[in-house]
Design an enzyme around this catalytic site. Structure first.
Site, PDB file in Angstrom:
ATOM      1  N   GLY A   1       9.940  -4.458   6.010  1.00  0.00           N
ATOM      2  CA  GLY A   1      10.691  -3.267   6.367  1.00  0.00           C
ATOM      3  C   GLY A   1      10.989  -2.328   5.216  1.00  0.00           C
TER       4      GLY A   1
ATOM      5  N   GLU B   1       8.096 -10.013   3.553  1.00  0.00           N
ATOM      6  CA  GLU B   1       6.929  -9.766   4.409  1.00  0.00           C
ATOM      7  C   GLU B   1       6.646  -8.263   4.523  1.00  0.00           C
ATOM      8  OE1 GLU B   1       8.267 -13.439   7.386  1.00  0.00           O
ATOM      9  OE2 GLU B   1       8.493 -11.357   7.984  1.00  0.00           O
TER      10      GLU B   1
ATOM     11  N   CYS C   1      -5.788  13.750  27.803  1.00  0.00           N
ATOM     12  CA  CYS C   1      -5.061  14.305  28.936  1.00  0.00           C
ATOM     13  C   CYS C   1      -3.672  13.701  29.055  1.00  0.00           C
ATOM     14  CB  CYS C   1      -5.870  14.117  30.209  1.00  0.00           C
ATOM     15  SG  CYS C   1      -7.382  15.066  30.129  1.00  0.00           S
TER      16      CYS C   1
HETATM   17  C1  LIG Z   1       6.341  -6.046  11.511  1.00  0.00           C
HETATM   18  C2  LIG Z   1       6.924  -7.145  10.719  1.00  0.00           C
HETATM   19  C3  LIG Z   1       7.001  -7.063   9.331  1.00  0.00           C
HETATM   20  C4  LIG Z   1       6.551  -5.846   8.565  1.00  0.00           C
HETATM   21  O1  LIG Z   1       7.323  -4.719   8.778  1.00  0.00           O
HETATM   22  P1  LIG Z   1       7.031  -3.408   7.878  1.00  0.00           P
HETATM   23  O2  LIG Z   1       7.996  -2.417   8.353  1.00  0.00           O
HETATM   24  O3  LIG Z   1       5.623  -3.016   8.146  1.00  0.00           O
HETATM   25  O4  LIG Z   1       7.227  -3.815   6.460  1.00  0.00           O
HETATM   26  C5  LIG Z   1       7.507  -8.131   8.641  1.00  0.00           C
HETATM   27  N1  LIG Z   1       7.924  -9.251   9.279  1.00  0.00           N
HETATM   28  C6  LIG Z   1       7.871  -9.370  10.612  1.00  0.00           C
HETATM   29  C7  LIG Z   1       8.331 -10.614  11.244  1.00  0.00           C
HETATM   30  C8  LIG Z   1       7.375  -8.334  11.376  1.00  0.00           C
HETATM   31  O5  LIG Z   1       7.323  -8.451  12.703  1.00  0.00           O
END
Ligand SMILES: *Cc1c(COP(=O)(O)O)cnc(C)c1O
Length: 403
Positions: free
Chosen positions: A222, A263, A332
């Site tokens: 995130g 992540e 469309c």
């Molecule tokens: C989508 C997701 C991420 C990555 O989110 P980003 O905003 O792209 O960094 C990380 N962990 C989990 C569990 C996710 O579902």
């Protein structure tokens, strides 16, 4: 120095490979990965690329070569990651709402697993007991991220087991002797305020002492990247400093050091990507001048789905007088990429490029209106490689069973 591809080069790629075209710049992914590893160099931190942002197997191979691990959101992503060469110890499957058969398959593949429901955790205990380590995805009940659609940790979100149900998790741990290796929280996307991560850690610190076999803390992804000039972004060094400070102030239970996981998806691949389109039609109306490109939300849905802003540049006429356009697609449906946007004068046939197109671009594309999915090109070591051919007509009929 920040890596980027010049408008002239992007124009030549549009000419060479045709449009619409996704272009990814490998060295930019490396630059982003190194920002993370540099900021966290003094701590025990590992990064798992959240590959749902962009799963082209060549991108997976490249990310693997950088030394990152990978986070998957379906069993097929797990298989793609293994296929791309990630060893199973570096593959994490953070599931949500999946059938238990996928969890069993992930166990048989030997990857790391995060479970996000009491129901699947119980089934896991019944089948494997403490013989296979497992992580638990928690819902911290905090609001974070750009908007409700991309926020996943708040108290109405489907994701994770609510932290207020921790007693139930602990009861399952007792009943089945579960080996809980990591606690996971992912609060959403586009989190610019690093204190959100710190808040997540503080919530976890209250729980950590109750999980006696814990080895890892997974803080999810995130991180925010800038989409336009002056846009806020996650301050990664500040994040590293705060995370390190938070852990320094909370000695680990039993003195065992906990490794921290992140992540990042968007952070690694958003800015590496460019989406090149061509203007089919210019339409002057009283309300707006429409520039219709050879694409739509079938290729890049973020502007319509999330109200996301993507910077758009006319790379064919960089010195044209700025004018205002509504940039729309050719399908469309109302598929407006940008309302009333200032762009250098647009002529039919010009190439318009969308920036920040690496994450959740091609990946969310479809064949709506029976249009072809775009081609993808990877720029690596100064060479342009076609890494996915454009659909052809047969692709539209593939898998259809004719009676
Ligand atoms: C989508 C997701 C991420 C990555 O989110 P980003 O905003 O792209 O960094 C990380 N962990 C989990 C569990 C996710 O579902």
């Amino acid at each position: 120095m920040s890596q980027s591809l010049s408008p002239e080069y992007l124009t030549s790629l549009g000419q060479q490979f045709g449009t619409p075209l996704y272009v990814y710049h490998a060295e930019k992914i490396k630059e982003q990965y190194e920002k993370l590893t540099t900021a966290f160099r003094n701590s025990n931190t590992v990064f798992f690329y959240a590959c749902k942002a962009l799963t082209n197997v060549n991108v997976l191979k490249y990310v693997c070569s950088l030394g990152a691990n990978v986070d998957c959101s379906s069993i097929n992503e797990v298989k793609l990651a293994l296929y791309a060469g990630f060893p199973k110890e570096r593959v994490l499957y953070t599931s949500n709402g999946i059938g238990f058969d996928e969890i069993a398959e992930a166990v048989s593949l030997g990857v790391i697993i995060n479970i996000d429901s009491l129901s699947n955790l119980e089934k896991f205990g019944q089948k494997y007991g403490g013989t296979y380590p497992v992580g638990v995805r928690l819902r911290p009940n905090i609001m974070a991220g750009g908007n409700l659609k991309i926020s996943t940790g708040h108290d109405k979100s489907k994701f994770g087991i609510p932290v207020d149900q921790v007693e139930k998790i602990l009861a399952l741990v007792d009943s089945y002797n579960l080996d809980i290796a990591d606690l996971h929280i992912h609060t959403g996307s586009e989190i610019k305020d690093v204190d959100v991560f710190v808040k997540g850690i503080e919530i976890l610190f209250e729980l950590i002492p109750q999980f006696r076999s814990l080895r890892f803390i997974d803080l999810g992804g995130g991180f925010k990247v800038p989409y336009k000039d002056g846009d806020a972004q996650t301050d990664i060094q500040l994040l590293a400093d705060k995370v390190n400070a938070a852990f320094a102030n909370h000695p680990n239970p039993g003195g065992r050091p906990l490794q921290v996981w992140f992540e990042p998806g968007k952070f690694l691949v958003s800015e590496c990507g460019y989406f090149i389109t061509k203007v089919n039609v210019l339409k002057e109306t009283d309300a707006a001048t429409f520039a219709s490109v050879d694409s739509g939300f079938n290729h890049l849905i973020r502007p319509m789905f999330y109200d996301a802003y993507h910077r758009i540049e006319n790379i064919s006429n960089p010195n044209g007088a700025p004018r205002r356009y509504s940039v729309v697609g050719n399908i469309c449906e109302t598929d407006t990429f940008a309302w009333d946007r200032t762009i250098n004068e647009v002529r039919e046939g010009d190439y318009l490029v969308f920036y920040n197109a690496g994450a959740y671009g091609f990946e969310m594309s479809s064949n709506f209106n029976s249009r072809y999915k775009p081609a993808e090109v990877l720029i690596k070591d100064g060479q342009a490689h076609l890494i996915r051919r454009r659909d052809v007509f047969e692709d539209l009929l593939r898998n259809q069973v004719e009676l």
